[in-house]
Design a protein around this motif. Structure first.
Motif, mmCIF file in Angstrom:
data_model
loop_
_atom_site.group_PDB
_atom_site.id
_atom_site.type_symbol
_atom_site.label_atom_id
_atom_site.label_comp_id
_atom_site.label_asym_id
_atom_site.label_seq_id
_atom_site.Cartn_x
_atom_site.Cartn_y
_atom_site.Cartn_z
ATOM 1 N N PRO A 101 9.107 1.388 -13.411
ATOM 2 C CA PRO A 101 9.809 0.877 -12.226
ATOM 3 C C PRO A 101 9.235 -0.426 -11.641
ATOM 4 N N ARG A 102 7.926 -0.673 -11.824
ATOM 5 C CA ARG A 102 7.305 -1.915 -11.344
ATOM 6 C C ARG A 102 7.607 -2.198 -9.863
ATOM 7 N N LEU A 103 7.366 -1.195 -9.031
ATOM 8 C CA LEU A 103 7.588 -1.346 -7.594
ATOM 9 C C LEU A 103 6.298 -1.793 -6.928
ATOM 10 N N PHE A 104 6.391 -2.176 -5.647
ATOM 11 C CA PHE A 104 5.186 -2.477 -4.864
ATOM 12 C C PHE A 104 4.727 -1.180 -4.227
ATOM 13 N N PRO A 105 3.610 -0.590 -4.736
ATOM 14 C CA PRO A 105 3.238 0.764 -4.299
ATOM 15 C C PRO A 105 2.809 0.828 -2.838
ATOM 16 N N TRP A 106 2.373 -0.300 -2.269
ATOM 17 C CA TRP A 106 1.922 -0.258 -0.874
ATOM 18 C C TRP A 106 3.079 -0.416 0.106
ATOM 19 N N ARG A 107 4.266 -0.647 -0.407
ATOM 20 C CA ARG A 107 5.435 -0.739 0.463
ATOM 21 C C ARG A 107 6.233 0.558 0.388
ATOM 22 N N SER A 108 7.007 0.820 1.428
ATOM 23 C CA SER A 108 7.887 1.988 1.409
ATOM 24 C C SER A 108 9.070 1.719 0.483
ATOM 25 N N VAL A 109 9.881 2.768 0.290
ATOM 26 C CA VAL A 109 11.119 2.618 -0.488
ATOM 27 C C VAL A 109 11.963 1.502 0.119
ATOM 28 N N GLY A 110 12.175 1.601 1.443
ATOM 29 C CA GLY A 110 12.990 0.590 2.125
ATOM 30 C C GLY A 110 12.360 -0.794 2.052
ATOM 31 N N GLY A 111 11.013 -0.827 2.122
ATOM 32 C CA GLY A 111 10.295 -2.103 2.069
ATOM 33 C C GLY A 111 10.500 -2.816 0.745
#
Ligand SMILES: Nc1ncnc2c1ncn2[C@@H]1O[C@H](COP(=O)(O)OP(=O)(O)O)[C@@H](O)[C@H]1O
Ligand SMILES: [Mg+2]
Length: 271
Positions: A101-111
């Motif tokens: 997924p390569r998401l930003f783990p320190w941000r929320s889903v909405g973030g």
């Protein structure tokens, strides 16, 4: 100086409309000299706006290479890729989903979604509404404040899909996005991507090595030969894209026939 307008090969009105994709005699090599590897092509495909194109073939046949060329991450060694009649621009012409997924783990889903909306230059006051609509579309309503590490792998991949849809790019590209998920989660995500793609009208290009996944998802299925990948089979699907229950579709004789046909073509093309 030559105008780029005249660099295009044979005109193709459908493929040059917004969301249309033209892959004109594209070949790609990595490295140079004795170490050069021809990974792909030549491949020639015109894709109509709104199509769900699946590229299917054995591992190493050049599927990811072709997807990267469509995204504009790399330029082809030969030939041209055109999205809506012009060269692709990374981050502008396509939203891309990868296997991880390569998401930003320190941000929320909405973030994570907000960041995509910001990059897409959606005005700040419009973002909350857009974010809610996108999360609902991928089955994540009510999760905006959750942290990435609190949600499952399947949900994380849903966030990645939402992020790719947040920017209203003409193309939606996915590279084996469900390969790391368990079978049941994979099926549910396939159902949703199939529906989201048809509803959004966005041109989708989906890479997989699974004949079953290709047959279930594609409005058009292109089987690639082993490296360097060329088109072995280009098959339109007659299966309905909307108004059909996914589990019923999976059990239908039409789907099973298509799955077998694609499976045989993938095996033959890999030999
Ligand atoms: N950056 C690279 N440098 C050198 N060779 C590469 C590179 N990327 C891919 N290849 C080679 O090109 C071929 C096609 O790779 P890829 O497009 O990743 O195939 P697929 O996605 O179908 O598994 C493979 O043989 C792979 O090893
Ligand atoms: Mg790949």
């Amino acid at each position: 100086m030559r105008s780029t307008r005249w660099d295009c090969p044979v005109p193709s009105p459908e493929a040059d409309r917004r969301g249309g994709l033209r892959i004109a005699n594209v070949a790609h090599r990595y490295g140079s000299g004795a170490d050069a590897v021809t990974a792909l092509g030549p491949v020639d495909l015109d894709v109509e706006p709104g199509a769900f194109l699946v590229l299917v073939g054995a591992s190493g046949c050049g599927k990811s290479t072709l997807l990267r060329l469509i995204a504009g991450f790399e330029s082809p060694s030969e030939g041209q890729v055109h999205v809506g009649g012009a060269a692709p621009t990374p981050g502008v012409t396509s939203g891309v989903v990868f296997q991880q997924p390569r998401l930003f783990p320190w941000r929320s889903v909405g973030g994570n979604i907000d960041l995509a909306l910001k990059y897409a230059k959606v005005p700040r006051d419009l973002r909350p509404e857009r974010r809610a609509a996108i999360l609902e579309r991928v089955g994540l309503e009510g999760t905006a404040s959750r942290k990435i590490w609190e949600i499952s792998g399947g949900q994380q991949q849903r966030v990645a899909i939402a992020r790719a849809l947040a920017a209203e790019t003409p193309l939606f590209l996915l590279d084996e996005p469900f390969a790391a998920l368990d079978a049941l989660t994979r099926e549910r995500l396939q159902d949703d991507v199939r529906q989201v793609s048809a509803e959004s009208g966005r041109t989708t290009v989906f890479v997989t090595h699974s004949a079953e996944e290709a047959a279930f998802l594609g409005s058009r299925i292109v089987v690639l030969t082993r490296r360097p990948g060329k088109v072995a089979l280009d098959l339109p699907s007659e299966l309905p894209r909307t108004g059909v229950d996914a589990d019923e579709l999976r059990r239908s004789p039409e789907f099973l026939k298509l799955r077998n046909e694609v499976g045989e073509a993938v095996r033959a093309a890999a030999a």
